[in-house]
Design an enzyme around this catalytic site. Structure first.
Site, PDB file in Angstrom:
ATOM      1  N   PRO A  17       0.740  -1.386  -0.107  1.00  0.00           N
ATOM      2  CA  PRO A  17      -0.166  -0.104   0.116  1.00  0.00           C
ATOM      3  C   PRO A  17       0.810   1.399  -0.009  1.00  0.00           C
ATOM      4  CG  PRO A  17       0.189  -1.014   1.955  1.00  0.00           C
ATOM      5  CD  PRO A  17       0.938  -2.075   1.332  1.00  0.00           C
ATOM      6  N   GLN A  71      -6.435  -0.502   3.264  1.00  0.00           N
ATOM      7  CA  GLN A  71      -5.619  -0.259   4.428  1.00  0.00           C
ATOM      8  C   GLN A  71      -6.093   0.839   4.940  1.00  0.00           C
ATOM      9  OE1 GLN A  71      -1.219   1.431   4.644  1.00  0.00           O
ATOM     10  NE2 GLN A  71      -1.019  -0.568   5.313  1.00  0.00           N
ATOM     11  N   CYS A 102       3.780   3.696   8.520  1.00  0.00           N
ATOM     12  CA  CYS A 102       4.024   4.805   7.859  1.00  0.00           C
ATOM     13  C   CYS A 102       4.612   5.756   8.769  1.00  0.00           C
ATOM     14  CB  CYS A 102       2.709   5.566   7.327  1.00  0.00           C
ATOM     15  SG  CYS A 102       3.134   7.208   6.480  1.00  0.00           S
ATOM     16  N   LYS A 141       0.265  -3.951   9.220  1.00  0.00           N
ATOM     17  CA  LYS A 141       1.827  -3.918   8.578  1.00  0.00           C
ATOM     18  C   LYS A 141       2.584  -2.726   9.679  1.00  0.00           C
ATOM     19  CE  LYS A 141       4.015  -2.457   4.249  1.00  0.00           C
ATOM     20  NZ  LYS A 141       4.918  -1.439   4.522  1.00  0.00           N
ATOM     21  N   GLY A 205      10.570  -4.705   2.254  1.00  0.00           N
ATOM     22  CA  GLY A 205      11.828  -3.795   2.490  1.00  0.00           C
ATOM     23  C   GLY A 205      13.011  -4.082   1.427  1.00  0.00           C
ATOM     24  N   ASP A 206      13.177  -3.330   0.215  1.00  0.00           N
ATOM     25  CA  ASP A 206      14.170  -3.506  -0.713  1.00  0.00           C
ATOM     26  C   ASP A 206      14.061  -4.570  -1.753  1.00  0.00           C
ATOM     27  OD1 ASP A 206      15.443  -1.151   0.601  1.00  0.00           O
ATOM     28  OD2 ASP A 206      16.722  -2.624   1.792  1.00  0.00           O
ATOM     29  N   GLY A 228       7.140  -2.737  -2.678  1.00  0.00           N
ATOM     30  CA  GLY A 228       6.812  -1.285  -2.686  1.00  0.00           C
ATOM     31  C   GLY A 228       7.291  -0.117  -3.854  1.00  0.00           C
ATOM     32  N   ARG A 229       8.655   0.345  -3.348  1.00  0.00           N
ATOM     33  CA  ARG A 229       9.042   1.593  -4.534  1.00  0.00           C
ATOM     34  C   ARG A 229       9.575   0.635  -5.713  1.00  0.00           C
ATOM     35  NH1 ARG A 229      13.176   4.005  -0.501  1.00  0.00           N
ATOM     36  NH2 ARG A 229      13.201   1.934   0.370  1.00  0.00           N
TER      37      ARG A 229
END
Length: 339
Positions: A17, A71, A102, A141, A205-206, A228-229
């Protein structure tokens, strides 16, 4: 892997999210390319209760994107319970996720999101109350802790499980790290190895390649990974990861032309999604879709290596129509082919 009765298959890869990123059009693309489940942008509980239009738009889901999670975030029990009930009644998602991770100041600084890592009793009260309030599977999360001195996730995971959640996603950074440095998966692995933990553990993460996803499953034993990113301007990352996990290779048919066509399609679908949400004049609404998608394009790894891409990137970020964006994408494609 299952979350409640939601079967996500073996070694699922999930779309994280992300605010101003995971709108409905983007979620559909990611599902098409192999994301086992997608998550909405996070939604403020207080905004939902006040029926803020933008927040109501965020919880609209379509059958084509299922399984899908919505979420929510907030800082008190009553508003989170009421928001959870609204989501269940209006959106009917497959999963309801609570954001305790967040790190941005406007959220964590007010005690919500990762700010809850400084008030664990309240975090647990909210979680228990939301679990009781809805019939949906509830998940959480969160992060390793508030800072380097308070990496509490191993104990916290047990406490959250005891509240009745049906899966836990752990981002391998503290709040103070924001998105800097490397995610520390050793803590995620420690939670998964805890014999008392019986709910699925999702690592985040990553993760930006099939190799990293495979390592997360093989070395840390997680039940799923979340991307994510790495999905910015690259919705096909889910296909790349899925193929590597399943076969050990990534097919060569994802050519430059194919990827550029995907990006153009993302522009069109972002604008179409924006037009479908409102009865405002088309020009203004088209701009809404453009604003949403152009950050994806400016971050796309497709353009890596273009000389002086900064100038073109600024032009992409300032574009206001589809025609402008398509002209810039055409320029970028020609640059890449001539490198």
């Amino acid at each position: 892997m299952k979350i409640g009765n939601v079967d996500l298959g073996e070694k699922p890869v999930l779309l994280a999210p992300m605010e101003d990123v995971t709108d409905r059009a983007f979620r559909l693309l990611c599902r098409e390319f192999g994301a086992a489940m997608v998550y909405s942008e996070f939604v403020s509980a207080e905004a939902l209760i006040r029926s803020v239009n933008r927040s109501l738009d965020k919880i609209v889901v379509s059958d084509a994107e299922r399984p899908v999670a919505v979420q929510i975030y907030g800082r008190d029990v009553d508003s989170m319970v009421e928001a959870a009930k609204i989501v269940e009644k209006e959106a009917h998602p497959d999963v309801l996720d609570i954001n305790f991770g967040c790190p941005v100041k406007k959220v964590a600084g007010k005690g919500a999101g990762a700010g809850m890592l400084r008030n664990i009793p309240l975090m647990l009260d909210i979680t228990r109350a939301v679990v009781r309030a809805v019939s949906l599977p509830v998940t959480v999360k969160t992060r390793l802790g508030w800072d380097h001195e308070s990496k509490i996730i191993e104990e916290l995971a047990e406490q959250l499980q005891d509240c009745g959640i049906q899966a836990l996603t752990i981002h391998g950074r503290t709040r103070s790290q924001m998105y800097t440095g490397e995610a520390d998966w050793s803590y995620i692995g420690a939670v998964k190895r805890n014999a008392r933990i019986h709910i699925p553990i999702i690592g985040n993460g990553d993760i930006d390649s099939g190799e990293k996803a495979a390592k997360a499953f093989d070395e840390y034993g997680v039940d799923a990974v979340m991307v994510g990113r790495a999905s910015f301007g690259r919705p096909w990352v889910f296909r790349e990861i899925r193929e590597y996990i399943d076969t050990g290779t990534v097919s060569s048919d994802m050519t430059l032309e194919w990827k550029m066509d995907v990006l153009r399609r993302q522009v069109r679908e972002s604008v179409a999604n924006s037009l479908a949400r409102t009865d405002k004049p088309q020009k203004a609404t088209e701009l809404g879709g453009i604003i949403h998608v152009r950050r994806h394009l400016a971050s796309s790894p497709v353009f890596k290596g273009i000389p002086d891409f900064r100038k073109l990137r600024i032009q992409i970020l300032r574009a206001e129509t589809m025609d402008e964006l398509f002209d810039l994408l055409d320029q970028a494609e020609r640059f890449i082919k001539n490198l």
